[in-house]
Design a protein around this motif. Structure first.
Motif, mmCIF file in Angstrom:
data_model
loop_
_atom_site.group_PDB
_atom_site.id
_atom_site.type_symbol
_atom_site.label_atom_id
_atom_site.label_comp_id
_atom_site.label_asym_id
_atom_site.label_seq_id
_atom_site.Cartn_x
_atom_site.Cartn_y
_atom_site.Cartn_z
ATOM 1 N N GLN A 80 0.826 -1.206 0.000
ATOM 2 C CA GLN A 80 0.000 0.000 0.000
ATOM 3 C C GLN A 80 0.863 1.260 0.000
ATOM 4 O O GLN A 80 0.537 2.243 -0.659
ATOM 5 N N ILE A 81 1.959 1.207 0.727
ATOM 6 C CA ILE A 81 2.859 2.364 0.806
ATOM 7 C C ILE A 81 3.646 2.525 -0.485
ATOM 8 O O ILE A 81 3.668 3.604 -1.091
ATOM 9 N N SER A 82 4.284 1.448 -0.944
ATOM 10 C CA SER A 82 5.190 1.565 -2.087
ATOM 11 C C SER A 82 4.476 1.647 -3.435
ATOM 12 O O SER A 82 4.914 2.377 -4.319
ATOM 13 N N VAL A 83 3.356 0.945 -3.581
ATOM 14 C CA VAL A 83 2.652 0.927 -4.866
ATOM 15 C C VAL A 83 1.564 1.989 -4.918
ATOM 16 O O VAL A 83 1.459 2.735 -5.890
ATOM 17 N N GLU A 84 0.741 2.056 -3.882
ATOM 18 C CA GLU A 84 -0.390 2.989 -3.868
ATOM 19 C C GLU A 84 0.009 4.383 -3.382
ATOM 20 O O GLU A 84 -0.715 5.344 -3.628
ATOM 21 N N GLY A 85 1.116 4.477 -2.646
ATOM 22 C CA GLY A 85 1.564 5.777 -2.144
ATOM 23 C C GLY A 85 0.867 6.224 -0.877
ATOM 24 O O GLY A 85 0.898 7.403 -0.522
#
Length: 119
Positions: free
Chosen positions: A14-19
């Motif tokens: 969620q952090i790395s792909v979705e930001g």
């Protein structure tokens, strides 16, 4: 991979792909993260999900496009990651997180059960 590892991996995705970083999460002060987590946790269970006109569950805090249910395993991973994000947000804001920690614990137990069933 155990249940906790799966939740942490989903949170990292969620952090790395979705930001969805801390600043983004900190803007959700109205319980949106926990609400979304509860909806993923309960989706596909014995409880019928009441849907809005656009097909998202009633109570979903965001646009329909962000409602992406999958199979029970993925829904539990998402629920756990969202509960984790809410716990972290509350701790940064010096707010109590016990009820959300309890919900995360329930999610972990259900995820472990699904993993056992899958063998």
């Amino acid at each position: 991979m155990n249940a906790l590892d799966r939740i942490i991996a989903e949170r990292q995705r969620q952090i790395s792909v979705e930001g969805w970083n801390q600043a983004h999460d900190d803007a959700h002060t109205g319980g949106e993260l926990a609400t979304a987590a509860f909806l993923y946790l309960s989706h596909g269970t014995v409880h019928d999900t009441v849907l809005r006109a656009d097909g998202a569950p009633k109570g979903w805090p965001w646009e329909r496009d962000w409602w992406k249910p999958r199979d029970r395993l993925r829904n539990l991973e998402r629920a756990g990651a969202l509960f984790l994000a809410e716990i972290e947000r509350r701790k940064r804001a010096s707010l109590p997180a016990q009820s959300i920690e309890h919900a995360l614990s329930i999610t972990l137990n259900r995820l472990e059960d699904v993993l056992k069933q899958e063998g």
